[in-house]
Design an enzyme around this catalytic site. Structure first.
Site, PDB file in Angstrom:
ATOM      1  N   SER A  52     -26.808 -13.635  -0.322  1.00  0.00           N
ATOM      2  CA  SER A  52     -27.169 -14.010  -1.688  1.00  0.00           C
ATOM      3  C   SER A  52     -28.681 -14.154  -1.830  1.00  0.00           C
ATOM      4  CB  SER A  52     -26.408 -15.275  -2.074  1.00  0.00           C
ATOM      5  OG  SER A  52     -26.273 -15.335  -3.465  1.00  0.00           O
TER       6      SER A  52
ATOM      7  N   LYS B 170     -31.434 -11.385  -0.539  1.00  0.00           N
ATOM      8  CA  LYS B 170     -32.615 -10.805  -1.194  1.00  0.00           C
ATOM      9  C   LYS B 170     -33.813 -10.968  -0.252  1.00  0.00           C
ATOM     10  CE  LYS B 170     -30.976 -13.160  -5.448  1.00  0.00           C
ATOM     11  NZ  LYS B 170     -29.892 -12.398  -5.978  1.00  0.00           N
TER      12      LYS B 170
ATOM     13  N   TRP C 121     -21.036 -11.301 -10.523  1.00  0.00           N
ATOM     14  CA  TRP C 121     -22.417 -11.688 -10.863  1.00  0.00           C
ATOM     15  C   TRP C 121     -23.412 -10.812 -10.086  1.00  0.00           C
ATOM     16  CZ3 TRP C 121     -24.576 -13.847 -14.756  1.00  0.00           C
ATOM     17  CH2 TRP C 121     -25.741 -14.614 -14.676  1.00  0.00           C
TER      18      TRP C 121
ATOM     19  N   HIS D 109     -17.822 -14.506  -3.544  1.00  0.00           N
ATOM     20  CA  HIS D 109     -19.221 -14.545  -3.136  1.00  0.00           C
ATOM     21  C   HIS D 109     -19.366 -15.481  -1.931  1.00  0.00           C
ATOM     22  CE1 HIS D 109     -23.516 -14.349  -3.993  1.00  0.00           C
ATOM     23  NE2 HIS D 109     -23.585 -15.668  -3.910  1.00  0.00           N
TER      24      HIS D 109
END
Ligand code: GCU
Length: 368
Positions: free
Chosen positions: A208, A212, A299, A350
């Protein structure tokens, strides 16, 4: 939305309109240009690489994981114009496997409880015992020891240490994701000095916001032989053009400290950004890249994560690698291991789970 409908910038065509046709041309001209575009428009410019003042304080203890691992706690201390800072790297090295060992370095954005140094708590998010059983060293650090995860005006953490006087800040100054990525590079500085670790086989991994960060760390630091972005979504692996779920506007509204100021002006103007996230993935070529999604992670947008991999492939192909070698989203829980890139989409939410780690390590066994 298909790849064609997204009208992506071409990772091979430079600002002068010339197309890189060899790996040398791409590495010499286009790669530095793309890196600079990401520094200027997205993650921001870090004011320092390896600081002049950096030290490693190591404490070693044997007898973890029923004798299978040696624990090292490494305090990485540094100094800049705004003062001193430190963060801890926790490392479990396989005691019985061949050394120097390859390693997985996790950028941990979850609580410290997932990285218990005593191993009284074990977490599938960082299954250190499993990683060690596969012959890899398991390394981890906490993002918040480098920089807090809230909008503090960049006063604290490494921002306050390395550019304390920069007010007003440049619109291109580094954000918090870049600060955490900088930390991963400093962890690598240590790993290079540890004779138990093979510095040519270190993977950087994150989930997540940590994903990144791992992708950006892998882009700026070619010492990472493999890069894993798990459920990294918006401004991670996922393409911004045509993205569903979180957009550039959403991410900057909720997390104004993550990226540079300039990035905020691209909310709703994705098509004017000179980069898209497939170009971030292309910066990892020809090294091993793994992108993973989850079916319920709307998302993050799995389709935009997968298509980004496909759009990065032309750069892998310049290096004689097939990239992923799959044209459409594979069925859930069925990893695809290409020459340079691995991908899977896990059933569920997630998160990062043991099954994800199994696939990452299987790919590392053949690619790193
Ligand atoms: C939020 C954010 C995402 C991020 C995620 C996380 O949902 O919008 O971009 O990936 O937090 O880090 O868990």
């Amino acid at each position: 939305m298909t790849i064609e409908q997204r009208s992506l910038p071409d990772p091979l065509i430079g600002s002068d309109g010339r197309k890189a046709t060899t790996a040398e041309q791409w590495s010499g001209v286009r790669r530095p240009e793309i890196l600079q575009l990401f520094r200027d428009h997205v993650y921001g410019r870090e004011p320092v690489g390896r600081p002049e003042q950096i030290g490693f304080h190591v404490e070693t203890k044997e007898g973890f994981m029923d004798g299978a691992a040696i624990r090292k706690r490494v305090d990485i201390r540094f100094e800049g114009p705004g003062g001193t800072g430190a963060f801890r790297l926790l490392l479990f090295v396989p005691a019985n496997a061949a050394k120097p060992a390859p390693a997985f370095l996790l950028i941990n954005n979850r609580g410290a409880e997932v990285a218990d140094a005593e191993r009284t708590a074990v977490s599938p998010f960082w299954p250190a015992d499993y990683i060690v059983s596969r012959g890899y060293a398991a390394a981890v650090f906490q993002t918040e020891e480098l920089d807090p995860d809230h909008d503090d005006g960049f006063e604290n953490g490494v921002h306050g240490i390395f550019d304390p006087a920069a007010k007003p800040r440049s619109p291109h100054a580094w954000g918090t994701i870049a600060a955490w990525a900088w930390g991963a590079c400093r962890a690598m500085d240590y790993l290079e000095t540890d004779s138990d670790i093979d510095p040519n086989r270190v993977a950087v991994i994150g989930h997540s916001r940590g994903g990144k960060t791992a992708l950006w760390a892998g882009a700026i630091d070619p010492r990472f032989a493999m890069v894993v972005g798990n459920n990294s979504g918006c401004t991670g692996a996922a393409l911004s053009r045509g993205k569903r779920g979180e957009t550039i506007r959403d991410i900057n509204a909720r997390f104004p400290h993550w990226f540079c100021e300039t990035y905020k002006s691209f909310g709703g103007r994705e098509s004017e950004l000179p980069v898209d996230q497939h170009m971030l993935l292309s910066l990892i070529a020809p090294r091993a890249l793994y992108v993973s999604s989850a079916t319920e992670d709307r998302w993050a947008d799995p389709e935009s994560e997968f298509l980004s991999v496909i759009a990065a492939e032309p750069v892998y192909r310049l290096f004689g690698s097939e990239g992923l070698g799959a044209a459409s989203l594979p069925p859930a829980d069925t990893p695809v291991f290409g020459g340079g890139i691995g991908y899977h989409i896990r059933t569920g939410k997630h998160n990062m789970e043991l099954s994800d780690w199994r696939h990452f390590i299987d790919f590392a066994d053949r690619s790193m």
